[in-house]
Design a protein around this motif. Structure first.
Motif, PDB file in Angstrom:
ATOM      1  N   ILE B  55      18.864  39.284   7.454  1.00  0.00           N
ATOM      2  CA  ILE B  55      19.671  39.511   6.455  1.00  0.00           C
ATOM      3  C   ILE B  55      20.564  40.612   6.928  1.00  0.00           C
ATOM      4  O   ILE B  55      19.500  41.942   7.209  1.00  0.00           O
ATOM      5  N   ARG B  56      21.912  40.621   7.512  1.00  0.00           N
ATOM      6  CA  ARG B  56      22.153  41.515   7.300  1.00  0.00           C
ATOM      7  C   ARG B  56      22.992  41.792   6.150  1.00  0.00           C
ATOM      8  O   ARG B  56      23.167  41.904   5.870  1.00  0.00           O
ATOM      9  N   TYR B  57      22.918  43.893   6.145  1.00  0.00           N
ATOM     10  CA  TYR B  57      23.323  44.146   4.880  1.00  0.00           C
ATOM     11  C   TYR B  57      24.308  45.164   5.095  1.00  0.00           C
ATOM     12  O   TYR B  57      24.498  45.655   6.235  1.00  0.00           O
ATOM     13  N   ASP B  58      25.641  44.720   4.349  1.00  0.00           N
ATOM     14  CA  ASP B  58      27.423  45.858   4.776  1.00  0.00           C
ATOM     15  C   ASP B  58      27.773  46.407   3.273  1.00  0.00           C
ATOM     16  O   ASP B  58      27.911  45.288   2.763  1.00  0.00           O
ATOM     17  N   GLY B  59      26.997  47.582   3.093  1.00  0.00           N
ATOM     18  CA  GLY B  59      27.830  48.006   0.962  1.00  0.00           C
ATOM     19  C   GLY B  59      26.379  46.765   0.065  1.00  0.00           C
ATOM     20  O   GLY B  59      25.637  46.402   0.502  1.00  0.00           O
ATOM     21  N   ASP B  60      27.715  46.167  -0.375  1.00  0.00           N
ATOM     22  CA  ASP B  60      26.759  44.853  -1.333  1.00  0.00           C
ATOM     23  C   ASP B  60      26.330  43.897  -1.066  1.00  0.00           C
ATOM     24  O   ASP B  60      26.121  42.856  -1.680  1.00  0.00           O
ATOM     25  N   LYS B  61      27.166  43.580   0.370  1.00  0.00           N
ATOM     26  CA  LYS B  61      27.689  41.671   1.291  1.00  0.00           C
ATOM     27  C   LYS B  61      25.973  41.693   1.418  1.00  0.00           C
ATOM     28  O   LYS B  61      25.565  42.351   2.610  1.00  0.00           O
ATOM     29  N   ARG B  62      25.699  40.606   2.118  1.00  0.00           N
ATOM     30  CA  ARG B  62      23.999  39.906   2.514  1.00  0.00           C
ATOM     31  C   ARG B  62      24.718  38.398   3.102  1.00  0.00           C
ATOM     32  O   ARG B  62      25.556  37.824   2.437  1.00  0.00           O
ATOM     33  N   THR B  63      24.329  39.062   4.520  1.00  0.00           N
ATOM     34  CA  THR B  63      24.960  37.255   5.412  1.00  0.00           C
ATOM     35  C   THR B  63      23.438  37.431   5.830  1.00  0.00           C
ATOM     36  O   THR B  63      22.372  37.931   6.305  1.00  0.00           O
ATOM     37  N   VAL B  64      23.363  36.090   6.048  1.00  0.00           N
ATOM     38  CA  VAL B  64      22.105  35.780   5.926  1.00  0.00           C
ATOM     39  C   VAL B  64      22.553  35.472   7.907  1.00  0.00           C
ATOM     40  O   VAL B  64      22.991  34.236   8.382  1.00  0.00           O
ATOM     41  N   ILE B  65      21.647  35.778   9.031  1.00  0.00           N
ATOM     42  CA  ILE B  65      21.197  34.900  10.388  1.00  0.00           C
ATOM     43  C   ILE B  65      20.335  34.328  10.897  1.00  0.00           C
ATOM     44  O   ILE B  65      18.929  34.856  10.906  1.00  0.00           O
ATOM     45  N   ASP B  66      20.295  33.313  11.355  1.00  0.00           N
ATOM     46  CA  ASP B  66      19.383  32.626  11.572  1.00  0.00           C
ATOM     47  C   ASP B  66      19.091  33.204  13.203  1.00  0.00           C
ATOM     48  O   ASP B  66      20.002  33.084  14.068  1.00  0.00           O
ATOM     49  N   GLY B  67      17.609  33.198  13.223  1.00  0.00           N
ATOM     50  CA  GLY B  67      17.340  32.187  14.683  1.00  0.00           C
ATOM     51  C   GLY B  67      17.095  31.889  15.454  1.00  0.00           C
ATOM     52  O   GLY B  67      18.407  30.942  14.845  1.00  0.00           O
ATOM     53  N   PRO B  68      17.515  31.500  16.665  1.00  0.00           N
ATOM     54  CA  PRO B  68      16.455  33.275  17.703  1.00  0.00           C
ATOM     55  C   PRO B  68      17.668  33.883  17.390  1.00  0.00           C
ATOM     56  O   PRO B  68      18.860  33.540  17.904  1.00  0.00           O
ATOM     57  N   PHE B  69      17.423  35.100  18.332  1.00  0.00           N
ATOM     58  CA  PHE B  69      17.958  36.299  18.483  1.00  0.00           C
ATOM     59  C   PHE B  69      17.911  36.896  19.848  1.00  0.00           C
ATOM     60  O   PHE B  69      16.871  36.410  20.872  1.00  0.00           O
ATOM     61  N   THR B  70      19.094  36.885  20.902  1.00  0.00           N
ATOM     62  CA  THR B  70      18.977  37.282  22.075  1.00  0.00           C
ATOM     63  C   THR B  70      18.276  38.550  22.480  1.00  0.00           C
ATOM     64  O   THR B  70      18.191  38.222  23.746  1.00  0.00           O
ATOM     65  N   GLU B  71      18.793  39.654  22.110  1.00  0.00           N
ATOM     66  CA  GLU B  71      17.977  40.502  22.513  1.00  0.00           C
ATOM     67  C   GLU B  71      16.626  41.115  22.910  1.00  0.00           C
ATOM     68  O   GLU B  71      15.580  41.742  21.677  1.00  0.00           O
TER      69      GLU B  71
END
Lengths: 422, 142
Positions: B55-71
């Protein structure tokens, strides 16, 4: 590695390895005092050599081999003087020599049995309670004499002397290095559990920030309890004690105000209770039940603590279960303090009048006469029953009996509140 | 003190490849040693990030990012929570841990868990009180 770093590493190795090292040596040389000295000698050698050679890959085996070589040297020197013991010495030498070649042979021996024997020996009933506590922390906790002295707020020489005398007493009484069996086991196990719980309580009673060594005693006792649970997994009271300590420790962050003043259970912020420790405590309690030992004194106390741990608030608490657990505890461990707690639980579960009659039954108890909690509890119950005049008198009496000024202030406030309600 | 020892993910752990029986046995033995020494409070292995989310938090905004993650090297594949006397003790214990991924290099990172005492002087009684009241309020609302 800098000299400082390597000393910290050696400390860490010592903490991990010393109990096993001492236990293994004690099995072979049949003397805990000598085993500890041999282990200490090995540590000194490590302190001399490791800063230049580096820490060996298997530091535990290195220490063991070094200690065994020293043991052989010493025994040979002794044997020259004491013919009578020659045979025993030869036997021990043989054992030592066989195992020196292969340090991993240690691992083939039931290390657990050695450790357990060490715990039982350190907590042997021939020793005074203080001696048992000091020896246990020294042999099983890897604590130094100054650390133990700081933790118990006693001078270093006192602790040093306690340990020396304890080792001598064990030698003189020819206490065998073994795990007791049969009927003896229960008695000896009780002594071990008592020592562990004493260490825990010593740390738990230290409410203010103060010296970190005192709270560290709680961690140490918990660790000993967990070790014991691994070594004696079929003993329900071991799990009972672990459960009790885990649940009590879960309240550490919630039980004192920032200035060190204790907070009563009912007023603690339950959000600050450590849920991980509570879970561990409840799991230990499940093992107690599975072993059919829920009637043991530690198990009962743990079960009571668990009732509080499960409750979200005081009102949410299952007081009737606590009351019945106290009934059982009063049977198993009859003491005025347990009886008083039982009365409080009954008052919570069934009403203040029920509690009051149980408290009144304790008033002639000699041990209770100077105990401020009796009038304090009585005052509380009387005030709930609207008998304010009597409540005031009891709070005043309680205030006159306590030496804790903070408690005194609180009790006097309650007394004047009762007086105002008359 | 408590420390968390975190096993860094590798390509193998991220692919969901299960450890060999040999490694499982060795790891089991190591864990048992930790338990028997009264050191281990908790420990778990984690599924690959492809089965996770962020879940990315940007101020009031919430964005859900599904895996896989690269790093991969920044990801965690498992952890232990240990109760030890010092960081060095934790280091000594983890040196005895079998390589979590038999082949190649892998890393375990050891971090101290914050405890109230760690805030020291900066965490004055007043501040602590404030925090406690805050927590109490949050508790009430629940």
């Amino acid at each position: 590695m800098a000299a400082n770093d390597i000393h910290r590493t050696i400390d860490a190795v010592w903490r991990i390895e010393s109990p096993r090292l001492i236990a293994g040596l004690a099995r072979i040389v049949r003397d805990v005092g000598m085993a500890e000295e041999l282990a200490q000698d090995a540590l000194v050698t490590a302190l001399e050599q490791w800063p230049s050679t580096g820490v060996p890959r298997n530091p535990g085996a290195w220490l063991m081999t070094t200690a065994k070589h020293r043991a052989i040297d010493q025994l040979r020197r002794h044997a020259l003087h004491r013919r009578k013991e020659h045979e025993l010495t030869r036997e021990i030498e043989d054992q030592l020599e066989q195992s020196v070649g292969d340090p991993d042979a240690m691992l083939d021996n039931p290390v657990g049995d050695d450790l357990l024997s060490l715990i039982f020996t350190a907590c042997h009933p021939v020793l005074s309670t203080e001696a048992r506590v000091a020896l246990t922390l020294r042999l099983l906790g890897g604590l130094t004499t100054p650390e133990i002295a700081r933790a118990f707020l006693v001078p270093e020489p006192t602790v040093a002397q306690r340990i020396v005398r304890a080792k001598r007493s064990l030698s003189e009484a020819q206490v065998p290095f073994e795990v007791p069996r049969g009927e003896e086991l229960a008695v000896r196990l009780a002594s071990v559990l008592e020592v562990v719980y004493l260490i825990f309580n010593e740390g738990y009673a230290a409410t203010s920030g103060g010296d970190w060594m005192r709270p560290a005693l709680c961690d140490e006792a918990l660790r000993l309890g967990r070790v014991l649970a691994g070594l004696a997994p079929n003993e329900p009271e071991v799990h009972g004690l672990v459960a009790l300590m885990e649940i009590q420790a879960s309240r550490t962050a919630a039980r004192t105000r920032p200035d060190g003043e204790p907070i009563l259970l009912a007023e603690q912020n339950r959000a600050r209770w450590d849920q991980l420790l509570i879970r561990r405590g409840l799991a230990a309690l499940q093992r107690v039940d599975a072993l059919g030992g829920s009637g043991g004194p530690y198990a009962l106390q743990a079960a009571i603590a668990a009732c509080h741990a499960r409750a979200r608030s005081v009102e949410d608490t299952d007081w009737s279960r606590i009351a019945s657990l106290y009934d059982a505890l009063a049977q198993r461990m009859p003491s005025p303090v347990v009886a008083l707690n039982r009365a409080v639980a009954h008052a919570q579960a069934f009403g203040p009048d029920v509690g009051l009659s149980l408290v009144d039954a304790l008033r002639d108890e000699p041990l209770m006469r100077q105990y401020h909690l009796l009038p304090s509890v009585r005052g509380e119950l009387l005030s709930r029953l609207g008998r304010h005049r009597e409540a005031r008198d009891e709070f005043e009496r309680a205030a006159s009996l306590t030496r804790n000024t903070r408690e005194q202030e609180l009790l006097l406030r309650r007394a004047s509140a009762s007086a105002a309600a008359i | 003190m408590r420390v968390m020892a975190m096993v860094r993910a590798t390509r193998a752990s991220e692919s969901g490849e299960m450890p060999s029986e040999k490694l499982l046995a060795e790891m089991g033995q190591f864990n048992e040693e930790l338990v028997k020494a009264g050191v281990m409070l908790a420990g778990e292995g984690l599924h690959p990030s492809s089965r996770g989310a962020r879940i990315r938090y940007d101020g009031d905004k919430r964005t859900v990012i599904d895996g896989p993650f690269t790093e991969t090297k920044e990801l965690i594949a498992g952890f232990w929570l240990l109760q030890v006397g010092s960081l060095e003790e934790a280091v000594e214990w983890l040196k005895r841990c079998p390589n979590p991924f038999e082949e190649g290099t892998s890393e375990i990172e050891i971090r101290r868990v914050y405890e109230a005492e760690d805030f020291g002087e900066a965490f004055t009684p007043e501040l602590r009180e404030q925090e406690e009241q805050l927590r109490a309020k949050m508790c009430d609302r629940r």
